[in-house]
Design a protein around this motif. Sequence first.
Motif, PDB file in Angstrom:
ATOM      1  N   ILE A  54       0.812  -1.224   0.000  1.00  0.00           N
ATOM      2  CA  ILE A  54       0.000   0.000   0.000  1.00  0.00           C
ATOM      3  C   ILE A  54       0.845   1.272   0.000  1.00  0.00           C
ATOM      4  CG2 ILE A  54      -1.995  -1.119   1.036  1.00  0.00           C
ATOM      5  CD1 ILE A  54      -1.146   0.343   3.674  1.00  0.00           C
ATOM      6  N   SER A  55       2.086   1.178  -0.450  1.00  0.00           N
ATOM      7  CA  SER A  55       2.942   2.365  -0.440  1.00  0.00           C
ATOM      8  C   SER A  55       2.328   3.529  -1.210  1.00  0.00           C
ATOM      9  CB  SER A  55       4.333   2.026  -0.984  1.00  0.00           C
ATOM     10  OG  SER A  55       4.238   1.570  -2.316  1.00  0.00           O
ATOM     11  N   GLY A  56       1.636   3.267  -2.313  1.00  0.00           N
ATOM     12  CA  GLY A  56       1.015   4.336  -3.093  1.00  0.00           C
ATOM     13  C   GLY A  56      -0.494   4.402  -2.951  1.00  0.00           C
ATOM     14  N   PHE A  57      -1.040   3.736  -1.941  1.00  0.00           N
ATOM     15  CA  PHE A  57      -2.494   3.662  -1.771  1.00  0.00           C
ATOM     16  C   PHE A  57      -3.155   5.031  -1.747  1.00  0.00           C
ATOM     17  CE2 PHE A  57      -6.160   3.284   1.284  1.00  0.00           C
ATOM     18  CZ  PHE A  57      -7.011   2.558   0.458  1.00  0.00           C
ATOM     19  N   ASP A  58      -2.614   5.968  -1.000  1.00  0.00           N
ATOM     20  CA  ASP A  58      -3.232   7.279  -0.819  1.00  0.00           C
ATOM     21  C   ASP A  58      -3.089   8.214  -2.021  1.00  0.00           C
ATOM     22  OD1 ASP A  58      -4.207   6.757   1.744  1.00  0.00           O
ATOM     23  OD2 ASP A  58      -2.379   7.461   2.722  1.00  0.00           O
ATOM     24  N   LYS A  62      -8.947   6.069  -6.754  1.00  0.00           N
ATOM     25  CA  LYS A  62      -9.323   4.881  -7.525  1.00  0.00           C
ATOM     26  C   LYS A  62      -8.496   3.664  -7.097  1.00  0.00           C
ATOM     27  CE  LYS A  62     -12.505   6.760  -9.950  1.00  0.00           C
ATOM     28  NZ  LYS A  62     -13.890   6.398  -9.734  1.00  0.00           N
ATOM     29  N   ASN A  63      -7.716   3.784  -6.033  1.00  0.00           N
ATOM     30  CA  ASN A  63      -6.956   2.664  -5.478  1.00  0.00           C
ATOM     31  C   ASN A  63      -7.784   1.978  -4.407  1.00  0.00           C
ATOM     32  OD1 ASN A  63      -4.742   3.115  -7.084  1.00  0.00           O
ATOM     33  ND2 ASN A  63      -3.631   4.281  -5.539  1.00  0.00           N
ATOM     34  N   ILE A  64      -7.751   0.641  -4.419  1.00  0.00           N
ATOM     35  CA  ILE A  64      -8.493  -0.121  -3.424  1.00  0.00           C
ATOM     36  C   ILE A  64      -7.649  -1.258  -2.877  1.00  0.00           C
ATOM     37  CG2 ILE A  64     -10.732   0.397  -4.450  1.00  0.00           C
ATOM     38  CD1 ILE A  64     -10.773  -2.509  -5.538  1.00  0.00           C
ATOM     39  N   ILE A  65      -8.058  -1.738  -1.694  1.00  0.00           N
ATOM     40  CA  ILE A  65      -7.533  -2.977  -1.139  1.00  0.00           C
ATOM     41  C   ILE A  65      -8.732  -3.883  -0.893  1.00  0.00           C
ATOM     42  CG2 ILE A  65      -5.436  -1.976  -0.178  1.00  0.00           C
ATOM     43  CD1 ILE A  65      -6.780  -1.808   2.514  1.00  0.00           C
ATOM     44  N   ILE A  66      -8.523  -5.185  -1.095  1.00  0.00           N
ATOM     45  CA  ILE A  66      -9.626  -6.135  -0.957  1.00  0.00           C
ATOM     46  C   ILE A  66      -9.179  -7.314  -0.107  1.00  0.00           C
ATOM     47  CG2 ILE A  66     -10.709  -5.478  -3.143  1.00  0.00           C
ATOM     48  CD1 ILE A  66      -9.536  -8.024  -4.408  1.00  0.00           C
ATOM     49  N   VAL A 100      -6.611  -2.504  -7.857  1.00  0.00           N
ATOM     50  CA  VAL A 100      -6.288  -3.241  -6.637  1.00  0.00           C
ATOM     51  C   VAL A 100      -4.792  -3.064  -6.377  1.00  0.00           C
ATOM     52  CG1 VAL A 100      -6.237  -5.486  -5.504  1.00  0.00           C
ATOM     53  CG2 VAL A 100      -8.090  -4.951  -7.107  1.00  0.00           C
ATOM     54  N   VAL A 101      -4.454  -2.426  -5.256  1.00  0.00           N
ATOM     55  CA  VAL A 101      -3.043  -2.241  -4.933  1.00  0.00           C
ATOM     56  C   VAL A 101      -2.536  -3.299  -3.961  1.00  0.00           C
ATOM     57  CG1 VAL A 101      -3.053   0.229  -5.428  1.00  0.00           C
ATOM     58  CG2 VAL A 101      -3.484  -0.554  -3.097  1.00  0.00           C
ATOM     59  N   ALA A 102      -3.449  -3.892  -3.180  1.00  0.00           N
ATOM     60  CA  ALA A 102      -3.034  -4.912  -2.218  1.00  0.00           C
ATOM     61  C   ALA A 102      -4.223  -5.769  -1.810  1.00  0.00           C
ATOM     62  CB  ALA A 102      -2.403  -4.268  -0.988  1.00  0.00           C
ATOM     63  N   VAL A 103      -3.889  -6.945  -1.284  1.00  0.00           N
ATOM     64  CA  VAL A 103      -4.886  -7.881  -0.772  1.00  0.00           C
ATOM     65  C   VAL A 103      -4.522  -8.165   0.678  1.00  0.00           C
ATOM     66  CG1 VAL A 103      -5.849 -10.207  -1.003  1.00  0.00           C
ATOM     67  CG2 VAL A 103      -5.207  -8.907  -3.054  1.00  0.00           C
ATOM     68  N   TYR A 104      -5.521  -8.106   1.559  1.00  0.00           N
ATOM     69  CA  TYR A 104      -5.267  -8.355   2.974  1.00  0.00           C
ATOM     70  C   TYR A 104      -5.891  -9.664   3.432  1.00  0.00           C
ATOM     71  CZ  TYR A 104     -10.009  -6.481   3.757  1.00  0.00           C
ATOM     72  OH  TYR A 104     -11.365  -6.258   3.731  1.00  0.00           O
ATOM     73  N   LYS A 105      -5.318 -10.225   4.480  1.00  0.00           N
ATOM     74  CA  LYS A 105      -5.843 -11.443   5.090  1.00  0.00           C
ATOM     75  C   LYS A 105      -7.190 -11.107   5.720  1.00  0.00           C
ATOM     76  CE  LYS A 105      -4.829 -14.722   8.786  1.00  0.00           C
ATOM     77  NZ  LYS A 105      -3.904 -15.033   9.878  1.00  0.00           N
ATOM     78  N   VAL A 119     -11.352   1.825  -0.025  1.00  0.00           N
ATOM     79  CA  VAL A 119     -10.995   2.750  -1.093  1.00  0.00           C
ATOM     80  C   VAL A 119     -10.215   3.909  -0.492  1.00  0.00           C
ATOM     81  CG1 VAL A 119     -11.941   4.224  -2.921  1.00  0.00           C
ATOM     82  CG2 VAL A 119     -13.148   2.133  -2.268  1.00  0.00           C
ATOM     83  N   ALA A 120      -9.187   4.363  -1.197  1.00  0.00           N
ATOM     84  CA  ALA A 120      -8.363   5.468  -0.703  1.00  0.00           C
ATOM     85  C   ALA A 120      -9.183   6.751  -0.570  1.00  0.00           C
ATOM     86  CB  ALA A 120      -7.179   5.699  -1.631  1.00  0.00           C
ATOM     87  N   LEU A 121      -9.011   7.427   0.555  1.00  0.00           N
ATOM     88  CA  LEU A 121      -9.690   8.718   0.773  1.00  0.00           C
ATOM     89  C   LEU A 121      -9.221   9.767  -0.222  1.00  0.00           C
ATOM     90  CD1 LEU A 121      -9.792   9.343   4.619  1.00  0.00           C
ATOM     91  CD2 LEU A 121     -11.705   9.480   3.053  1.00  0.00           C
ATOM     92  N   ASN A 122      -7.914   9.849  -0.405  1.00  0.00           N
ATOM     93  CA  ASN A 122      -7.278  10.815  -1.284  1.00  0.00           C
ATOM     94  C   ASN A 122      -7.910  12.198  -1.109  1.00  0.00           C
ATOM     95  OD1 ASN A 122      -5.380  11.640  -3.149  1.00  0.00           O
ATOM     96  ND2 ASN A 122      -6.618  11.115  -4.899  1.00  0.00           N
TER      97      ASN A 122
END
Length: 167
Positions: A54-58, A62-66, A100-105, A119-122
């Motif tokens: 998630i280094s560039g998540f913010d 339009k970046n998300i993690i799922i 999708v920038v990353a997937v979490y457990k 979803v990133a607040l940005n």
Amino acid sequence: VSPYVQASGMCYMFPSEVQVYQTDASVDCCTGDAMRIDKGYTEVFGFEWVSGNISGFDLSDKNIIIPASMAQKLFGTVSVAGKQVKIDSQFDEEDSFYHVVAVYKDFPENSTIFNGVYVALNHFMEDTWNNGGFRGYVKVDRNEHVKAVEKAMGVSVDPNNPYGGEK
């Protein structure tokens, strides 16, 4: 604010139900909640990454993690960082494609944090000055430092409120 704060994060506290699809699919979707957060939120609540980062998540709203379960259902694998998905909902009136920038457990079912799309607040609502829909969180290094952090922040947290409301 305090040397005792290990992380801080925020979210827009009103999740929306969404349907998530592979970009080229019109069936076989995942339905769940989506909520806007900043990268710090994932540090406060201890997200564990199974792929991507998630280094560039913010950097983009339009970046998300799922969660891993959603990645597995949609793509048959958890290694989906860099893939694009389509989201249908009232969540976003503009372009419905997200990266999708990353997937979490997945979190356990009895968690306060839900397994959904984050979803990133940005720049979300940055020009809306009368909105009280945001919630901030801090992760304190040790319980005995909570009072010092409260004092530094000028708040008093009610320990009986699981959502951290003020007294």
